[in-house]
Design a protein around this motif. Structure first.
Motif, PDB file in Angstrom:
ATOM      1  N   UNK A   1      23.924  66.626  61.937  1.00 53.15           N
ATOM      2  CA  UNK A   1      24.752  67.629  62.830  1.00 53.15           C
ATOM      3  C   UNK A   1      24.022  67.587  63.983  1.00 53.15           C
ATOM      4  N   UNK A   2      24.849  67.795  65.258  1.00 49.45           N
ATOM      5  CA  UNK A   2      24.391  67.787  66.702  1.00 49.45           C
ATOM      6  C   UNK A   2      24.271  69.048  67.185  1.00 49.45           C
ATOM      7  N   UNK A   3      23.318  69.064  68.289  1.00 48.60           N
ATOM      8  CA  UNK A   3      23.324  70.429  69.065  1.00 48.60           C
ATOM      9  C   UNK A   3      23.662  69.833  70.371  1.00 48.60           C
ATOM     10  N   UNK A   4      24.781  70.607  71.025  1.00 53.65           N
ATOM     11  CA  UNK A   4      25.091  70.333  72.473  1.00 53.65           C
ATOM     12  C   UNK A   4      24.338  71.121  73.558  1.00 53.65           C
ATOM     13  N   UNK A   5      24.412  70.600  74.635  1.00 50.90           N
ATOM     14  CA  UNK A   5      23.878  71.297  75.841  1.00 50.90           C
ATOM     15  C   UNK A   5      23.954  72.762  76.001  1.00 50.90           C
ATOM     16  N   UNK A   6      24.834  73.416  75.273  1.00 52.24           N
ATOM     17  CA  UNK A   6      24.941  74.797  75.307  1.00 52.24           C
ATOM     18  C   UNK A   6      24.465  75.592  74.018  1.00 52.24           C
ATOM     19  N   UNK A   7      23.788  74.725  73.331  1.00 52.73           N
ATOM     20  CA  UNK A   7      23.111  75.322  71.918  1.00 52.73           C
ATOM     21  C   UNK A   7      24.164  75.375  70.862  1.00 52.73           C
ATOM     22  N   UNK A   8      25.319  74.835  71.107  1.00 55.17           N
ATOM     23  CA  UNK A   8      26.352  75.043  69.801  1.00 55.17           C
ATOM     24  C   UNK A   8      25.917  73.877  68.733  1.00 55.17           C
ATOM     25  N   UNK A   9      26.157  74.070  67.667  1.00 54.75           N
ATOM     26  CA  UNK A   9      25.936  72.968  66.426  1.00 54.75           C
ATOM     27  C   UNK A   9      27.355  72.636  66.095  1.00 54.75           C
ATOM     28  N   UNK A  10      27.421  71.203  65.857  1.00 52.01           N
ATOM     29  CA  UNK A  10      28.626  70.554  65.461  1.00 52.01           C
ATOM     30  C   UNK A  10      28.308  69.696  64.269  1.00 52.01           C
ATOM     31  N   UNK A  11      29.235  69.953  63.314  1.00 50.26           N
ATOM     32  CA  UNK A  11      29.270  68.820  62.037  1.00 50.26           C
ATOM     33  C   UNK A  11      29.528  67.475  62.657  1.00 50.26           C
ATOM     34  N   UNK A  12      28.725  66.453  62.688  1.00 45.90           N
ATOM     35  CA  UNK A  12      29.287  65.225  63.289  1.00 45.90           C
ATOM     36  C   UNK A  12      29.810  64.252  62.238  1.00 45.90           C
ATOM     37  N   UNK A  13      29.278  64.367  61.087  1.00 49.28           N
ATOM     38  CA  UNK A  13      29.637  63.243  60.114  1.00 49.28           C
ATOM     39  C   UNK A  13      28.931  63.587  58.711  1.00 49.28           C
ATOM     40  N   UNK A  14      29.473  62.865  57.556  1.00 48.30           N
ATOM     41  CA  UNK A  14      28.820  62.846  56.304  1.00 48.30           C
ATOM     42  C   UNK A  14      29.372  61.538  55.475  1.00 48.30           C
ATOM     43  N   UNK A  15      28.614  61.186  54.824  1.00 46.68           N
ATOM     44  CA  UNK A  15      28.737  60.144  53.790  1.00 46.68           C
ATOM     45  C   UNK A  15      28.049  60.159  52.659  1.00 46.68           C
ATOM     46  N   UNK A  16      28.563  59.820  51.519  1.00 45.98           N
ATOM     47  CA  UNK A  16      27.923  59.845  50.311  1.00 45.98           C
ATOM     48  C   UNK A  16      27.061  58.489  49.959  1.00 45.98           C
ATOM     49  N   UNK A  17      25.970  58.675  49.502  1.00 40.97           N
ATOM     50  CA  UNK A  17      25.016  57.553  49.022  1.00 40.97           C
ATOM     51  C   UNK A  17      24.242  57.844  47.878  1.00 40.97           C
ATOM     52  N   UNK A  18      23.636  57.075  47.113  1.00 42.03           N
ATOM     53  CA  UNK A  18      22.765  57.187  46.017  1.00 42.03           C
ATOM     54  C   UNK A  18      21.570  58.090  46.429  1.00 42.03           C
ATOM     55  N   UNK A  19      21.119  57.472  47.824  1.00 44.61           N
ATOM     56  CA  UNK A  19      20.104  58.199  48.351  1.00 44.61           C
ATOM     57  C   UNK A  19      19.878  58.130  49.924  1.00 44.61           C
TER      58      UNK A  19
ATOM     59  N   UNK B   1      33.774  62.296  69.987  1.00 46.30           N
ATOM     60  CA  UNK B   1      32.490  62.838  70.594  1.00 46.30           C
ATOM     61  C   UNK B   1      32.266  62.470  71.833  1.00 46.30           C
ATOM     62  N   UNK B   2      33.398  61.711  72.647  1.00 49.94           N
ATOM     63  CA  UNK B   2      33.196  61.194  73.811  1.00 49.94           C
ATOM     64  C   UNK B   2      32.681  62.326  74.810  1.00 49.94           C
ATOM     65  N   UNK B   3      33.153  63.435  74.868  1.00 51.35           N
ATOM     66  CA  UNK B   3      32.875  64.428  75.921  1.00 51.35           C
ATOM     67  C   UNK B   3      31.899  65.603  75.699  1.00 51.35           C
ATOM     68  N   UNK B   4      31.268  65.240  74.409  1.00 50.32           N
ATOM     69  CA  UNK B   4      30.324  65.963  74.088  1.00 50.32           C
ATOM     70  C   UNK B   4      28.832  65.754  74.093  1.00 50.32           C
ATOM     71  N   UNK B   5      28.146  66.768  75.168  1.00 54.09           N
ATOM     72  CA  UNK B   5      26.649  66.385  75.356  1.00 54.09           C
ATOM     73  C   UNK B   5      25.871  66.699  74.344  1.00 54.09           C
ATOM     74  N   UNK B   6      25.486  65.688  73.433  1.00 54.45           N
ATOM     75  CA  UNK B   6      24.530  66.190  72.077  1.00 54.45           C
ATOM     76  C   UNK B   6      23.350  65.857  72.756  1.00 54.45           C
ATOM     77  N   UNK B   7      22.295  66.721  72.501  1.00 57.30           N
ATOM     78  CA  UNK B   7      20.826  66.640  73.027  1.00 57.30           C
ATOM     79  C   UNK B   7      19.929  66.354  71.662  1.00 57.30           C
ATOM     80  N   UNK B   8      20.458  66.839  70.489  1.00 57.12           N
ATOM     81  CA  UNK B   8      19.767  66.728  69.339  1.00 57.12           C
ATOM     82  C   UNK B   8      20.661  66.461  68.092  1.00 57.12           C
ATOM     83  N   UNK B   9      20.232  65.528  67.378  1.00 50.62           N
ATOM     84  CA  UNK B   9      20.855  65.160  66.034  1.00 50.62           C
ATOM     85  C   UNK B   9      19.927  65.456  64.945  1.00 50.62           C
TER      86      UNK B   9
END
Length: 179
Positions: free
Chosen positions: A49-67, A25-33
Motif C-alpha cells: 500500500x502506498x501513500x502519495x504526497x497528498x496523504x492518499x492511500x493506494x493499494x499498489x499490489x498483492x501476491x500470494x505466497x506461503x510466507x 503508477x507513473x504519475x503517482x508521487x509515492x512517499x511511503x510504501x
C-alpha cells in the motif's frame, strides 16, 4: 439462480482484481510504501500500500505466497517497478520487522531507503509477552510514547522496558529491539 449469481460475482471479482493488479503508477508521487503479509483463510497474501504526497492511500499490489519470504516479496516489488514505481526515488518503507521484507526492499529499491518498523506490529509483539492484566497499560504507554518528540518518546519506551525487565524480560527485550 444462486449458481448464476455466484458465477457472475466470481467473474466480476476476477476482472476487478486484474484491473487492480495491472494499474500504472507513473504519475503517482509515492512517499511511503507499506508491505505486509495478511492471512485470509488458508492463504497468505503479501500486500503493498502506498501513500502519495497528498496523504492518499493506494493499494499498489498483492501476491500470494506461503510466507513473507524474500522471493515472493521481491517479485511483488519488481511488479510495482514494472508498473511505474520509480526504484531510484527515495521513499520510506514501513514493514513488520521481517528480515525477508527488508532484503527484498534492498534488492529492488536499494539500501538507501529508510525502513521503519510498523508500530502496531511492535505493540502486538511486546504485549504478546505479557499477561492479560498488563496488556492495556503497556499498550497505552507505548502509543503515548509514539506521539512524543523522538528523544522524549525513546526515553519513555526505555523507562517502560526497565519497568518490565524484572517480571517480563522477554517483553522488555522485544520493546528495546524495536527502538
Amino acid at each position: 439462480s444462486k449458481s448464476s449469481v455466484s458465477r457472475e460475482f466470481i467473474a466480476a471479482s476476477a476482472e476487478q482484481l486484474r484491473g487492480l493488479c495491472d494499474r500504472r503508477f507513473d504519475d503517482l508521487d509515492l512517499l511511503i510504501i507499506y508491505v505486509d503479509g495478511v492471512q485470509f483463510g488458508g492463504h497468505h497474501v503479501i500486500v503493498a500500500v502506498g501513500v502519495d504526497s497528498d496523504g492518499n492511500k493506494h493499494v499498489l499490489g498483492l501476491t500470494e505466497g506461503a510466507s513473507e519470504n524474500t522471493v515472493v516479496v521481491k517479485q511483488l516489488l519488481e511488479d510495482l517497478v514494472e508498473r511505474g514505481v520509480d526504484p531510484s526515488r527515495r521513499r520510506l518503507f514501513v514493514i513488520d520487522g521481517s528480515k525477508a521484507l527488508r532484503k527484498a526492499i534492498d534488492m529492488v529499491f536499494g539500501s538507501d531507503n529508510p525502513v521503519q518498523r510498523c508500530r502496531n506490529h511492535k505493540v502486538q509483539n511486546v504485549i504478546g509477552h505479557l499477561p492479560e492484566d498488563l496488556k492495556d497499560q503497556v499498550k497505552s504507554v507505548m502509543r503515548a510514547a509514539y506521539k512524543l518528540e523522538a528523544d522524549d518518546g525513546m526515553s519513555k519506551l526505555k523507562q517502560q522496558a526497565r519497568w518490565l525487565h524484572s517480571e517480563h524480560p522477554s517483553a522488555a527485550t522485544s520493546l528495546l529491539e524495536g527502538l
